[in-house]
Scaffold this motif. Structure first.
Motif, PDB file in Angstrom:
ATOM      1  N   GLY A  44       0.814  -1.200   0.000  1.00  0.00           N
ATOM      2  CA  GLY A  44       0.000   0.000   0.000  1.00  0.00           C
ATOM      3  C   GLY A  44       0.850   1.254   0.000  1.00  0.00           C
ATOM      4  O   GLY A  44       2.073   1.204   0.098  1.00  0.00           O
ATOM      5  N   ASP A  45       0.192   2.407  -0.122  1.00  0.00           N
ATOM      6  CA  ASP A  45       0.918   3.673  -0.140  1.00  0.00           C
ATOM      7  C   ASP A  45       1.540   3.936   1.224  1.00  0.00           C
ATOM      8  O   ASP A  45       0.941   3.662   2.265  1.00  0.00           O
ATOM      9  CB  ASP A  45      -0.021   4.827  -0.491  1.00  0.00           C
ATOM     10  N   ARG A  46       2.745   4.479   1.199  1.00  0.00           N
ATOM     11  CA  ARG A  46       3.431   4.860   2.433  1.00  0.00           C
ATOM     12  C   ARG A  46       3.677   6.364   2.396  1.00  0.00           C
ATOM     13  O   ARG A  46       4.232   6.895   1.426  1.00  0.00           O
ATOM     14  CB  ARG A  46       4.754   4.125   2.570  1.00  0.00           C
ATOM     15  N   VAL A  47       3.263   7.056   3.442  1.00  0.00           N
ATOM     16  CA  VAL A  47       3.496   8.491   3.552  1.00  0.00           C
ATOM     17  C   VAL A  47       4.933   8.728   4.016  1.00  0.00           C
ATOM     18  O   VAL A  47       5.396   8.095   4.970  1.00  0.00           O
ATOM     19  CB  VAL A  47       2.507   9.144   4.533  1.00  0.00           C
ATOM     20  N   VAL A  48       5.620   9.642   3.326  1.00  0.00           N
ATOM     21  CA  VAL A  48       6.967  10.039   3.716  1.00  0.00           C
ATOM     22  C   VAL A  48       6.974  11.552   3.879  1.00  0.00           C
ATOM     23  O   VAL A  48       6.535  12.279   2.975  1.00  0.00           O
ATOM     24  CB  VAL A  48       8.022   9.625   2.669  1.00  0.00           C
ATOM     25  N   PHE A  49       7.449  12.033   5.026  1.00  0.00           N
ATOM     26  CA  PHE A  49       7.613  13.462   5.238  1.00  0.00           C
ATOM     27  C   PHE A  49       9.018  13.837   4.782  1.00  0.00           C
ATOM     28  O   PHE A  49      10.013  13.401   5.381  1.00  0.00           O
ATOM     29  CB  PHE A  49       7.389  13.814   6.708  1.00  0.00           C
ATOM     30  N   VAL A  50       9.072  14.645   3.728  1.00  0.00           N
ATOM     31  CA  VAL A  50      10.327  14.878   3.005  1.00  0.00           C
ATOM     32  C   VAL A  50      10.769  16.325   3.158  1.00  0.00           C
ATOM     33  O   VAL A  50      10.011  17.258   2.875  1.00  0.00           O
ATOM     34  CB  VAL A  50      10.159  14.530   1.510  1.00  0.00           C
TER      35      VAL A  50
END
Length: 380
Positions: A44-50
């Motif tokens: 599934g989609d993974r959120v990354v704070f970039v």
């Protein structure tokens, strides 16, 4: 800005993904100086704070924190494949992935930095306070910096061997040696506002941007419109910056009371503000036993964590006609605005100021007023 926080030791939940790289489209700005990226993975989609990215870009993201079992990861944009027109060359050689963590937006033009901060303020108010805020809320520049640089009148460095100095990396105790920090001001703070001098203890709180004290005093007085004979309550009053000018505005027939947690600051506030009555102590605790009469006006200038429910409910119990809330964290402001709304106070104006250029921090002055009922002005 606050001193760097010690990173929490997190229990690893599965295989570490630190060091892995992904190509990705950069999504919207988020509170904290990073952008949201969604990586399509097998589970599934993974959120990354970039960090070091600009919304709308296509970048290579290197994961800096995260494992398979984490809800979200953190990362840096280490390569820009398609750049935003808002991207600029960082003026500071120590700004970038793996370098000094003090600035979030050196790679973004100043107008775009302010637009991103405005988006964050509006998003927090929508999400936490359920308010429909216009997205064109402006983050106003403040006199006293030079193109976003040279404004920090108090600066801390890490001492290094051989007389060198350094700054810490983002979310780390590792130190990057630096010759000079470009946001540091050439001179220290000046404790004068509108021809009034303020005594401040060594190391005591005072706004670090040279234009901040005058800007905030003007914004608070404009919002509250204090009148002769009115009463005002100044909470988290520091050395009396707002009390000094509230006393002038309400005149000899009015009254100003102040509460501040730092006893040394209270002693200085009494020197700085002749005619002020002030109490040292935790604001919520003091308000349970003192100053329980009605007040026309309240100034709230809490630390980054905000005022919180106990203080907000004490404030509305005084039935002020207007509350000026000075906030350095939009999430804490939004949470407290929602609590005010529970008690019949609505957000009627909001200004935001760029007191911390090149960083994600923004200062707001919000005006809260009673909804749907007449206000009463008290006199002493």
């Amino acid at each position: 800005m606050s001193p760097p926080r010690r990173p929490r030791v997190r229990q690893q939940r599965g295989r570490s993904r630190v060091g892995e790289r992904f190509e990705a489209e950069v999504g919207p700005i988020a509170h904290g100086g990073h952008c949201v990226v969604r990586l399509p993975l097998d589970d599934g989609d993974r959120v990354v704070f970039v960090r070091h990215a600009v919304p709308g870009e296509r970048v290579v993201v290197e994961i800096t924190e995260g494992s398979d079992g984490d809800r979200f990861w953190r990362g840096d944009a280490v390569e820009v494949l398609e750049a935003s027109t808002d991207r600029v060359v960082a003026p500071c050689p120590y700004a970038g992935p793996g370098l000094c963590g003090g600035c979030d937006f050196q790679h973004v033009s100043l107008p775009a930095q302010r637009a991103l901060k405005a988006e964050v303020v509006c998003e927090q108010l929508r999400r936490l306070a359920r308010l429909d805020v216009d997205v064109d809320v402006a983050v106003e520049p403040v006199p006293g910096d030079r193109d976003g640089l040279g404004w920090r009148t108090r600066q801390r460095y890490v001492a290094l061997p051989g007389g060198r100095r350094g700054m810490r990396k983002h979310r780390s105790h590792d130190v990057v040696p630096v010759e000079r920090c470009l946001i540091e001001a050439a001179e220290g703070p000046r404790y004068e506002v509108r021809d009034a001098s303020f005594a401040v203890a060594a190391g005591g709180f005072w706004q670090v941007h040279p234009g901040a004290p005058e800007t905030l005093v003007a914004a608070v007085l404009d919002a509250l419109d204090p009148q002769p004979g009115e009463s005002a309550l100044d909470l988290y009053a520091g050395v009396g910056l707002f009390s000094r000018f509230l006393l002038d505005a309400v005149g000899p027939d009015g009254r100003v009371r102040a509460v501040e947690g730092d006893a040394a600051a209270v002693r200085l506030a009494l020197r700085n503000c002749p005619g002020l009555r002030a109490t040292a102590g935790e604001v919520g605790a003091v308000l349970t036993t003192e100053y329980d009469e009605p007040f026309d006006l309240v100034v709230l200038d809490p630390p980054r964590v905000g005022a919180k429910r106990k203080v907000v409910e004490q404030v509305v119990d005084r039935r002020p006609r207007a509350v000026a809330y000075v906030a350095c964290d939009p999430a804490a402001l939004a949470r407290d605005v929602a609590i005010f709304a529970e008690h019949g106070y609505g957000l009627t104006s909001l200004r935001a100021f760029d007191l911390f250029p090149m960083t994600h921090h923004v200062e707001c002055v919000a005006l809260l007023e009673p909804r749907g009922r007449p206000t009463q002005r008290t006199t002493s």
